[in-house]
Design an enzyme around this catalytic site. Structure first.
Site: not given
Ligand code: CP3
Length: 339
Positions: A29, A38
Site C-alpha cells: 500500500r 488493487r
Molecule cells: O512482501 C510482499 O511484498 C509479498 C506479499 C505479502 C503479503 N502478505 C501481501 C499483503 C507477504 C509476504 C505477506 C505475508 C503475510 N501476510 C504475513 C507474514 C508477514 C508479516 O507481516 O508478518 C502475515 C502475518 C500476513 C497476514 C496479513 N495479510 C496481514 C496481517 C495483513 C495486513 C492487514 C492490513 O491491512 O494491515 C495482510 C494483508 C496484506 N497482505 C497486504 C499485502 C500487500 C495489505 C493488504 C492491502 O492491500 O490492503
C-alpha cells in the site's frame, strides 16, 4: 534469466560485490500504483489473477534496484485454496469465518494439491520469472503463525485460544501442526517447481512462545518443512531474540530477525554458519530520511560487511512509508557495501 545473483550468493555465505537488499512487503500500500491496481478488492481475489499479481510483483522493482522480487500472494492464500473461509480485512488482517477449536474441526484442513487448488499462483511465478533479472522469492506462513489465525479466528495479540489448544489438547495440536506442515511443504515445493529460486517461511508470531514450548510443539513441524528443500530458505520471525538457536536448529539457510536485537549479537547467538537477514526498524522508514539513514548505517556497521548478510527491514514495509526513503535506502546499502 537471472543475472543478479547477490541474494543467492549471500544465502550461501559466499562473497558478494554488494550486500543484497529487498524488503518484506515491498509490494503493497505504500506504492500508489499498488493502490490503483488493487482498488477495493480483497487481496486474495487479486492473487487469483496472475496478470495483476505479476504486475504488483514487478512494481517495486520499477521504482528501485532491489536484489530480489517476492511473489505477490498472502500467507492465508493456500488455506483459502483448500476451502477455508477467510477474508483479509484492510487495516486488520485475516479473519476466519469458522475458527478451528477442536479435533472435529480439523477435517476442514484437507491436503493441498497445488496444481489443482492454486494454479494461479504457479502461473504468476512462471510469468514473473520471464520478466525478472533478480531472483524470485516464494513464501509461506509457518504452521504456528497460520494456527494463530485459524484458531483465534483473526489477528490476536495474545493468541489465547491457540495456546489453549496447544496446552490442553496435545493430540489435536499435533494433528493441526501435521496438516499445516504438509500443506505448507506442498505449497513451497510447488512454488519452487514453478520457478521460485528462494523461499521464505514467515513464522511471524512465534516469538510469543517460550523455548520449551517452541521446541516441543512447533520446531518438529518447521523442520519437516525446511528439510531438504531444493532452494535456499529464509526462516523469519518477530521478537525471537530468545528463540534464535531453536529456530536455527529447526532449519533455514538464513535466519530473519526483527529490529529489537543488534544484528551482530543475534548472529553470534545462532552462529555465523548461517546467513542473517535484517534488520532496520520499519517505523524509522516512515519519517525523515536523515533518521532512517542513521539507523540504516548502524545496521550496516553491525553487519561489518561479513559474507552472509541480506539487508532487509525487521518486519514489513508500513503503508505510510515514503517511497523515496526506500529508494534512498537501496542506494545507500549498495554504495556503502561495495567490496
Ligand atoms: O512482501 C510482499 O511484498 C509479498 C506479499 C505479502 C503479503 N502478505 C501481501 C499483503 C507477504 C509476504 C505477506 C505475508 C503475510 N501476510 C504475513 C507474514 C508477514 C508479516 O507481516 O508478518 C502475515 C502475518 C500476513 C497476514 C496479513 N495479510 C496481514 C496481517 C495483513 C495486513 C492487514 C492490513 O491491512 O494491515 C495482510 C494483508 C496484506 N497482505 C497486504 C499485502 C500487500 C495489505 C493488504 C492491502 O492491500 O490492503
Amino acid at each position: 534469466m537471472t543475472v543478479n545473483d547477490r541474494l543467492l550468493r549471500a544465502l550461501r555465505r559466499q562473497s558478494v560485490d554488494r550486500t543484497p537488499v529487498w524488503f518484506m512487503r515491498q509490494a503493497g500500500r505504500y506504492l500508489p500504483e499498488y493502490r490503483d491496481v488493487r482498488g477495493d478488492r480483497d487481496i486474495l481475489e487479486v492473487c487469483r489473477e496472475p496478470e495483476l499479481a505479476v504486475e504488483i510483483t514487478l512494481q517495486p522493482l520499477r521504482r528501485m534496484p532491489l536484489d530480489a522480487a517476492i511473489v505477490f500472494s498472502d500467507i492465508m492464500q493456500p488455506l483459502a485454496a483448500i476451502g477455508v473461509g477467510v477474508r483479509i480485512e484492510a487495516g486488520t488482517g485475516p479473519v476466519v469465518d469458522e475458527p478451528i477449536r477442536a479435533a472435529a474441526d480439523l477435517e476442514r484442513l484437507r491436503p493441498l494439491e497445488p496444481d489443482v487448488d492454486e494454479p494461479y499462483l504457479l502461473e504468476t511465478i512462471r510469468l514473473a520469472r520471464k520478466e525478472l533479472s533478480v531472483p524470485l522469492i516464494g513464501f509461506a506462513g509457518a504452521p504456528f503463525t497460520l494456527a494463530t489465525y485459524l484458531v483465534d479466528g483473526g489477528p490476536s495479540r495474545d493468541h489465547v485460544r491457540t495456546k489453549a489448544l496447544m496446552h490442553e489438547d496435545p493430540a489435536a495440536w499435533r494433528s493441526l501442526m501435521e496438516r499445516l506442515a504438509s500443506i505448507v511443504r506442498a505449497h513451497l515445493d510447488a512454488q519452487i517447481e514453478a520457478g521460485a529460486q528462494v523461499v521464505q517461511l514467515f513464522d511471524s508470531w512465534v516469538g510469543t512462545l517460550d523455548p520449551l514450548d517452541y521446541d516441543r510443539d512447533v520446531a518438529p513441524f518447521v523442520r519437516r518443512i525446511l528439510e531438504d528443500l531444493a532452494v535456499p530458505s529464509i526462516h523469519f520471525g518477530v521478537g525471537t531474540a530468545h528463540l534464535l538457536r531453536e529456530m536455527r536448529d529447526a532449519g533455514g539457510d538464513a535466519i530473519g530477525i526483527d529490529w529489537r536485537m543488534p544484528l551482530d549479537l543475534a548472529w553470534e547467538a545462532f552462529g555465523t554458519d548461517r546467513a542473517i537477514q535484517g534488520n532496520l526498524d520499519p517505523a524509522v522508514c516512515t519519517g525523515s530520511w536523515p533518521a532512517a539513514e542513521r539507523k540504516a548505517l548502524q545496521v550496516l556497521e553491525r553487519a561489518a560487511m561479513r559474507d552472509g548478510h541480506v539487508f532487509n527491514l525487521g518486519h514489513g514495509v508500513l503503508p505510510e512509508t515514503p517511497v523515496e526513503n526506500l529508494q534512498r535506502l537501496v542506494d545507500l546499502v549498495h554504495e556503502r557495501t561495495e567490496r
